[in-house]
Design a protein around this motif. Structure first.
Motif, mmCIF file in Angstrom:
data_model
loop_
_atom_site.group_PDB
_atom_site.id
_atom_site.type_symbol
_atom_site.label_atom_id
_atom_site.label_comp_id
_atom_site.label_asym_id
_atom_site.label_seq_id
_atom_site.Cartn_x
_atom_site.Cartn_y
_atom_site.Cartn_z
ATOM 1 N N ILE A 38 1.449 -4.251 2.855
ATOM 2 C CA ILE A 38 0.926 -5.135 1.818
ATOM 3 C C ILE A 38 0.613 -6.512 2.405
ATOM 4 O O ILE A 38 -0.156 -7.278 1.828
ATOM 5 C CB ILE A 38 1.950 -5.215 0.663
ATOM 6 N N PRO A 89 11.667 -6.266 14.260
ATOM 7 C CA PRO A 89 12.475 -5.063 14.472
ATOM 8 C C PRO A 89 13.951 -5.407 14.374
ATOM 9 O O PRO A 89 14.424 -6.384 14.958
ATOM 10 C CB PRO A 89 12.092 -4.626 15.895
ATOM 11 N N PHE A 111 8.853 5.357 5.201
ATOM 12 C CA PHE A 111 8.832 3.979 4.679
ATOM 13 C C PHE A 111 10.208 3.351 4.900
ATOM 14 O O PHE A 111 11.217 3.891 4.423
ATOM 15 C CB PHE A 111 8.515 4.039 3.174
HETATM 16 C C1 LIG Z 1 11.959 -3.892 5.806
HETATM 17 S S1 LIG Z 1 10.316 -4.251 6.340
HETATM 18 C C2 LIG Z 1 10.075 -2.932 7.530
HETATM 19 C C3 LIG Z 1 9.014 -3.244 8.566
HETATM 20 C C4 LIG Z 1 8.908 -2.196 9.687
HETATM 21 N N1 LIG Z 1 8.514 -0.903 9.199
HETATM 22 C C5 LIG Z 1 10.225 -2.070 10.396
HETATM 23 O O1 LIG Z 1 10.913 -1.049 10.198
HETATM 24 O O2 LIG Z 1 10.567 -2.999 11.148
HETATM 25 C C6 LIG Z 1 9.346 -3.697 4.932
HETATM 26 C C7 LIG Z 1 7.840 -3.777 5.154
HETATM 27 O O3 LIG Z 1 7.188 -3.196 4.014
HETATM 28 C C8 LIG Z 1 6.113 -4.024 3.626
HETATM 29 N N2 LIG Z 1 5.894 -3.795 2.198
HETATM 30 C C9 LIG Z 1 6.602 -4.289 1.152
HETATM 31 N N3 LIG Z 1 6.107 -3.827 -0.010
HETATM 32 C C10 LIG Z 1 5.072 -3.014 0.327
HETATM 33 C C11 LIG Z 1 4.142 -2.240 -0.441
HETATM 34 N N4 LIG Z 1 4.175 -2.242 -1.764
HETATM 35 N N5 LIG Z 1 3.205 -1.536 0.221
HETATM 36 C C12 LIG Z 1 3.126 -1.555 1.585
HETATM 37 N N6 LIG Z 1 3.977 -2.291 2.346
HETATM 38 C C13 LIG Z 1 4.932 -2.991 1.738
HETATM 39 C C14 LIG Z 1 6.564 -5.440 3.975
HETATM 40 O O4 LIG Z 1 5.472 -6.329 4.099
HETATM 41 C C15 LIG Z 1 7.303 -5.198 5.299
HETATM 42 O O5 LIG Z 1 6.436 -5.280 6.396
#
Ligand SMILES: C[S@@+](CC[C@H](N)C(=O)[O-])C[C@H]1O[C@@H](n2cnc3c(N)ncnc32)[C@H](O)[C@@H]1O
Length: 209
Positions: A74, A18, A118
């Motif tokens: 992912i 976080p 997202f």
């Molecule tokens: C910037 S982090 C945010 C994590 C969390 N939601 C937060 O706000 O702390 C981006 C997240 O998206 C995931 N991610 C990246 N590409 C992805 C994809 N194509 N599909 C699903 N998740 C993805 C990463 O593994 C990571 O956990």
């Protein structure tokens, strides 16, 4: 009291912890949900793409336990950590987590969330770093040369779903014009927050009818 002081979850070196962007989106969604009434006939479903530690989803679930929560990531490490974290905070939760790209584990014919959100990898990187990094943590923030490659891929699949609200983050340092070219969606800036060296921007994507 700020989100970071209210609530904490376990982290792991391979999973995005976080951070400012997490707290910004949590605050935005929490304000949005407090204004938004789940009307009769709507699904009451909230879906997070890229759950990381599960922080945002768990915050919202604690405040709105009558809604149904779904999350994807992912990274299998992020999914297992989110399951651990939600068990600690909400032992009888019926949230559903899935290791998948974007919304790929859902069938658009029978999955119509009210809200999809997202917090993507959004840091500008070289193309090589974006596609070839072996480091799981780099893949959580690497957004490619424009910074918005993961967002554009997310938007590519989003139009197959019926949803009411979709939100995602980007940075003022990114080439956000790549997002605006999506003719299927009307993209509007909803909120902005200044952090060190950049501004975080929360956008809403609404399907054009
Ligand atoms: C910037 S982090 C945010 C994590 C969390 N939601 C937060 O706000 O702390 C981006 C997240 O998206 C995931 N991610 C990246 N590409 C992805 C994809 N194509 N599909 C699903 N998740 C993805 C990463 O593994 C990571 O956990």
């Amino acid at each position: 009291m700020k989100w970071r002081e209210k609530f904490s979850v376990r982290s792991k070196p391979e999973v995005y912890p976080p951070s400012e962007d997490t707290w910004f989106l949590t605050e935005f969604l929490s304000d949005f949900l407090s204004r938004y009434k789940i009307e009769k006939g709507l699904s009451g479903i909230i879906c997070e793409v890229g759950i990381g530690t599960g922080y945002i989803l768990i915050c919202l679930y604690l405040a709105y336990p009558y809604l149904r929560f779904f999350g994807t990531d992912i990274s299998p490490m992020a999914v297992s950590l989110s399951i651990e974290n939600i068990k600690e905070w909400i032992p009888d939760s019926n949230a559903y987590f899935c290791c998948a790209r974007y919304l790929d584990c859902f069938n658009p014919q029978n999955f119509s969330p009210d809200i999809i959100y997202f917090n993507p990898p959004y840091v500008r990187t070289s193309f090589d770093e974006y596609i070839q990094s072996d480091s799981p943590i780099v893949r959580t923030w690497a957004g490619g040369p424009s910074g918005v490659i993961p967002v554009t891929k997310f938007l590519d699949g989003l139009h197959r779903f019926k949803f009411k609200y979709a939100f995602f983050l980007s940075s003022s340092l990114n080439d956000n014009s790549d997002i605006m070219r999506y003719t299927q969606f009307h993209i509007v800036e909803m909120a902005r927050k200044k952090i060190e060296g950049e501004q975080l921007i929360c956008y809403q994507a609404t399907p054009r009818s």
